[in-house]
Design an enzyme around this catalytic site. Structure first.
Site, PDB file in Angstrom:
ATOM      1  N   HIS A  72     -12.691  -6.889   1.453  1.00 33.95           N
ATOM      2  CA  HIS A  72     -12.866  -6.000   2.617  1.00 33.95           C
ATOM      3  C   HIS A  72     -12.387  -4.582   2.322  1.00 33.95           C
ATOM      4  CE1 HIS A  72     -12.853  -4.397   6.652  1.00 33.95           C
ATOM      5  NE2 HIS A  72     -11.529  -4.256   6.622  1.00 33.95           N
ATOM      6  N   HIS A  96      -5.411   0.163   3.579  1.00 33.18           N
ATOM      7  CA  HIS A  96      -5.364   0.327   5.031  1.00 33.18           C
ATOM      8  C   HIS A  96      -4.934  -0.923   5.791  1.00 33.18           C
ATOM      9  CE1 HIS A  96      -9.466  -1.500   5.115  1.00 33.18           C
ATOM     10  NE2 HIS A  96      -9.183  -1.782   6.382  1.00 33.18           N
ATOM     11  N   GLU A 100      -0.443  -3.863   7.929  1.00 31.68           N
ATOM     12  CA  GLU A 100      -0.760  -4.706   9.084  1.00 31.68           C
ATOM     13  C   GLU A 100      -0.743  -6.191   8.740  1.00 31.68           C
ATOM     14  OE1 GLU A 100      -4.736  -5.411  11.776  1.00 31.68           O
ATOM     15  OE2 GLU A 100      -4.220  -3.352  11.230  1.00 31.68           O
ATOM     16  N   ASP A 101      -1.225  -6.567   7.533  1.00 33.20           N
ATOM     17  CA  ASP A 101      -1.469  -7.980   7.237  1.00 33.20           C
ATOM     18  C   ASP A 101      -0.646  -8.556   6.091  1.00 33.20           C
ATOM     19  OD1 ASP A 101      -3.391  -8.110   9.232  1.00 33.20           O
ATOM     20  OD2 ASP A 101      -5.012  -7.495   7.897  1.00 33.20           O
ATOM     21  N   ASP A 161     -14.248   0.961   8.183  1.00 30.59           N
ATOM     22  CA  ASP A 161     -13.692  -0.375   8.405  1.00 30.59           C
ATOM     23  C   ASP A 161     -14.544  -1.140   9.417  1.00 30.59           C
ATOM     24  OD1 ASP A 161     -11.332  -2.386   8.503  1.00 30.59           O
ATOM     25  OD2 ASP A 161     -11.521  -1.737  10.591  1.00 30.59           O
TER      26      ASP A 161
END
Length: 723
Positions: A72, A96, A100-101, A161
């Protein structure tokens, strides 16, 4: 299918792990190749390091499709690289989702890759649903837009995105597909349009079209498939155009630009059945601006132009930096082709928008400076094209949105406005104070007031558009000259009808906030009522609009006054204020024009040996002179005697206007004998004052003071028309 094969290839490369230290990993060769095409001298080592960190931190994670998660960020970065994004954007794009992940922290990103990359990664990082609940999505977009205000590259990464997520949306449940598609339609696509990133916008539109309108999408796909099965007549017209331009010695590239799915669907809905030339347009690319107009001249000379289709977006660019000439021509067979003419620089900006501008913080002369971006900025005439007017307005009103639901609803409404106008607002304070206001199409005088003054726009009482008085709900046009008439702060405020006139979130939020505060305070004060005239708010006394005031000086004047018709101002005899060439004559000042020093005056002898004195401009003078009446020479003497005068104040309706005018009159030393206020008509109201002045020479200053009261646009002496 090509996108899926590309993703699988990237996934296999990611599974093989990173390449040896300092070597460029195979997985980002596609990215590097696309990046070098736009930035040949770019340093790729930072991309290598970003990929190594992203691959390691995402290792073991998979997407819903079963692909390694690293595919991704790689696909998002490739989208941006193909559009010409510079190295910092690509670095942040690879990273990016790490904060967050994964276990990577923002501090680690900043330490390893610098503050700019850290800012971009933070800007696109979602807020946690655990902390924000249902407000997580709107507050994430609010955070992202605020970050975009400082650096538009934040939104560039978000758009890429979302494009990749929409490409791979098929693995989601139908209801989730629809929810994501609706947000994309209402928020992301308008943002892509406003930022000028047409390449992303058109693909997003087709993907949303397929999800939300599958039947129409299927019919459109069949139409395109049937059209592509035969010969395209645009190819023949394109060859004719090439021949014409070669003969004119104009170097140009003539291409066929197929319409995308949603564009075909819209064209069919607008025109009915589509002709064979309606599935695409000709795109002509040249080197210089002047060549665009040379091409246009040849097209309109050698083909039949459809003048209703001509638009010049080079001389007047769209608010999203877009520039092109649009026209349509018919060949000898009557086939009509739509044509776009632009330079190659314009084409790049049209496709990539703000992405083509590169680093918004770059100074001229910086390494790898983007001349295309600099030229776009200079041609557009903005000091900072990466922070356009619509974004400034959005950042302003969002800070006043009281809750996520209001922000989310207003954001969608704001983004639905797809055109911008510029009006030139002059402050009443004097010349040299003109501001250019960039407003969405459909904006009104109310919107302009809040755009110009913020919350102080509550004080709007009227407006002049191109020199003429206009209603507050007047829709402004591009290039209008505007003057906003404002009351003193705190003396006026909006009515609920203003919400009907407001088109911008800035205005709507400010008006609602004011109205809510009034409701909490219990509304207008007891003994007052709030009236709306055409959307204007004003507070008026509950009694009739007629008042009679008798201060001591006024009472003295009234006692010396002659009787007159009920409700009319009376005029006293004055034997010392004027002298004539008739010794002992009784002098009377005419009631029709109420002359006072230093008016130019003329007299007429009347029965009983008296002389009636009129202003020279009085209509009665013209009528009596035409009838053969002889005039009597009159002049004023310096007696300093007082006088009585009637004035009309023409004004715009607003609260407390009567009080403000009488206060201004009192401040000049005049006494109000009587005051009359006519019912408002189309936002306008006339106040009639009969005043007593101790010194007639003070009248010009008094009239100036009355004109300076906000909302008053003229003060004139009363002139009564005689039958």
């Amino acid at each position: 299918m090509s996108a899926v094969r590309s993703l699988r290839k990237l996934g296999r490369a990611a599974l093989l792990g990173p390449s040896p230290r300092h070597a460029l990993p195979d997985a980002i060769e596609h990215v590097a190749k696309a990046h070098r095409a736009h930035h040949p001298g770019a340093d790729l080592d930072i991309l290598r390091r970003a990929y190594v960190l992203a691959e390691y931190s995402h290792r073991g994670q998979t997407r819903k499709s079963g692909e390694p998660y690293i595919t991704h960020p790689l696909a998002v970065t490739l989208i941006l690289a193909e559009l010409g994004a510079e190295t910092t954007t690509l670095t942040a794009s690879l990273l990016h989702d790490t904060v967050e992940d994964t276990d990577v922290t923002l501090e680690q990103v900043r330490a390893e890759f610098g503050e700019e990359v850290g800012y971009l990664v933070d800007g696109v990082t979602k807020l946690e649903k655990v902390d924000y609940g249902a407000a997580a999505e709107p507050e994430t977009f609010r955070k992202m837009l605020v970050a975009t205000g400082n650096d538009v590259r934040v939104m560039s990464i978000k758009l890429a995105d979302r494009l990749h997520n929409m490409r791979t949306l098929g693995v989601m449940r139908p209801e989730k597909q629809a929810r994501i598609a609706r947000v994309t339609r209402d928020v992301l696509i308008p943002l892509a349009e406003r930022l000028g990133v047409q390449a992303l916008k058109t693909e997003l539109e087709d993907l949303v079209f397929a999800v939300l309108h599958p039947e129409e999408y299927a019919r459109t796909r069949e139409l395109i498939r049937d059209h592509n099965a035969g010969a395209d007549p645009l190819a023949e017209i394109a060859e004719s155009v090439r021949a014409v331009l070669r003969e004119a010695d104009i170097a140009a590239e003539v291409l066929i630009r197929p319409r995308h799915f949603l564009s075909v669907h819209r064209a069919r809905a607008k025109r009915g059945e589509l002709g064979p030339c309606d599935f695409g347009r000709l795109l002509i690319l040249v080197a210089e601006n002047a060549d665009c107009y040379a091409v246009l001249g040849e097209l309109h000379t050698c083909f039949t132009p459809m003048m209703s289709e001509f638009k010049d977006f080079i001389a007047v660019p769209k608010f999203n930096l877009y520039q092109s000439l649009h026209t349509a021509v018919a060949d000898t067979a009557g086939r009509v082709a739509e044509v776009l003419v632009r330079t190659r620089r314009m084409h790049r900006v049209a496709e990539a928008g703000v992405i083509a501008l590169g680093d918004p913080h770059r100074t001229s002369g910086a390494p790898h400076a983007d001349p295309v971006g600099e030229a776009a900025a200079a041609d557009d005439g903005r000091a900072d094209p990466t922070r356009p007017g619509w974004l400034e307005r959005l950042l302003e009103w969002q800070s006043h949105a009281p809750d996520p639901d209001t922000f989310w609803a207003e954001l969608r409404d704001d983004l639905a406005q797809d055109r911008e106008i510029t009006v030139f607002c002059t402050d009443p304070g004097g010349p040299g104070r003109t501001a250019a206001l960039h407003l969405p199409a459909g904006a009104t005088c109310v919107d302009a007031a809040y755009a110009r003054y913020g919350a102080a726009g509550h004080a709007l009482v009227g407006a002049r558009v191109d020199g003429r008085l206009a209603a507050l709900g007047t829709v402004l046009r591009d290039g209008d000259s505007l003057q906003l008439l404002m009351a003193p702060e705190g003396t006026s405020g909006p009515s609920p009808q203003w919400l009907e006139h407001a088109r911008t979130p800035t205005a709507r939020i400010a008006i609602r906030t004011w109205l809510d505060a009034c409701a909490e305070d219990g509304g207008p004060a007891e003994g007052e009522r709030t009236e709306g005239t055409g959307g204007e708010a004003r507070t008026a006394p509950p009694a009739a609009t007629r008042a009679s005031l008798h201060p001591p000086a006024a009472a003295a004047a009234a006692s010396a006054a002659e009787p007159d018709a009920p409700g009319r101002a009376v005029q006293p005899r004055d034997r010392s204020a004027a002298v004539v060439g008739l010794p002992g004559a009784l002098v009377r000042l005419a009631r029709c024009c109420t002359p006072v020093p230093p008016d130019a005056v003329v007299g007429f002898a009347v029965r009983g040996g008296a002389v009636t004195v009129h202003r020279k401009g009085c209509p009665t003078v013209a009528r009596m002179t035409a009838a053969g009446r002889e005039t009597v020479t009159v002049r004023w003497q310096d007696s300093g005697a007082g006088c009585r005068v009637t004035l009309h104040a023409e004004s715009l309706s607003r609260p407390h206007l009567l009080a403000d005018l009488t206060e201004a009159i009192a401040a000049e030393g005049a006494a109000v004998v009587s005051a009359e206020v006519e019912p408002p008509r189309e936002h306008r109201v006339r106040h009639t004052y009969t005043l007593w002045l101790e010194d007639a020479g003070e009248l010009p200053r008094l009239m100036r003071a009355m004109r300076e009261v906000p909302g008053v646009y003229d003060v004139v002496r009363a002139t009564r028309t005689q039958p």
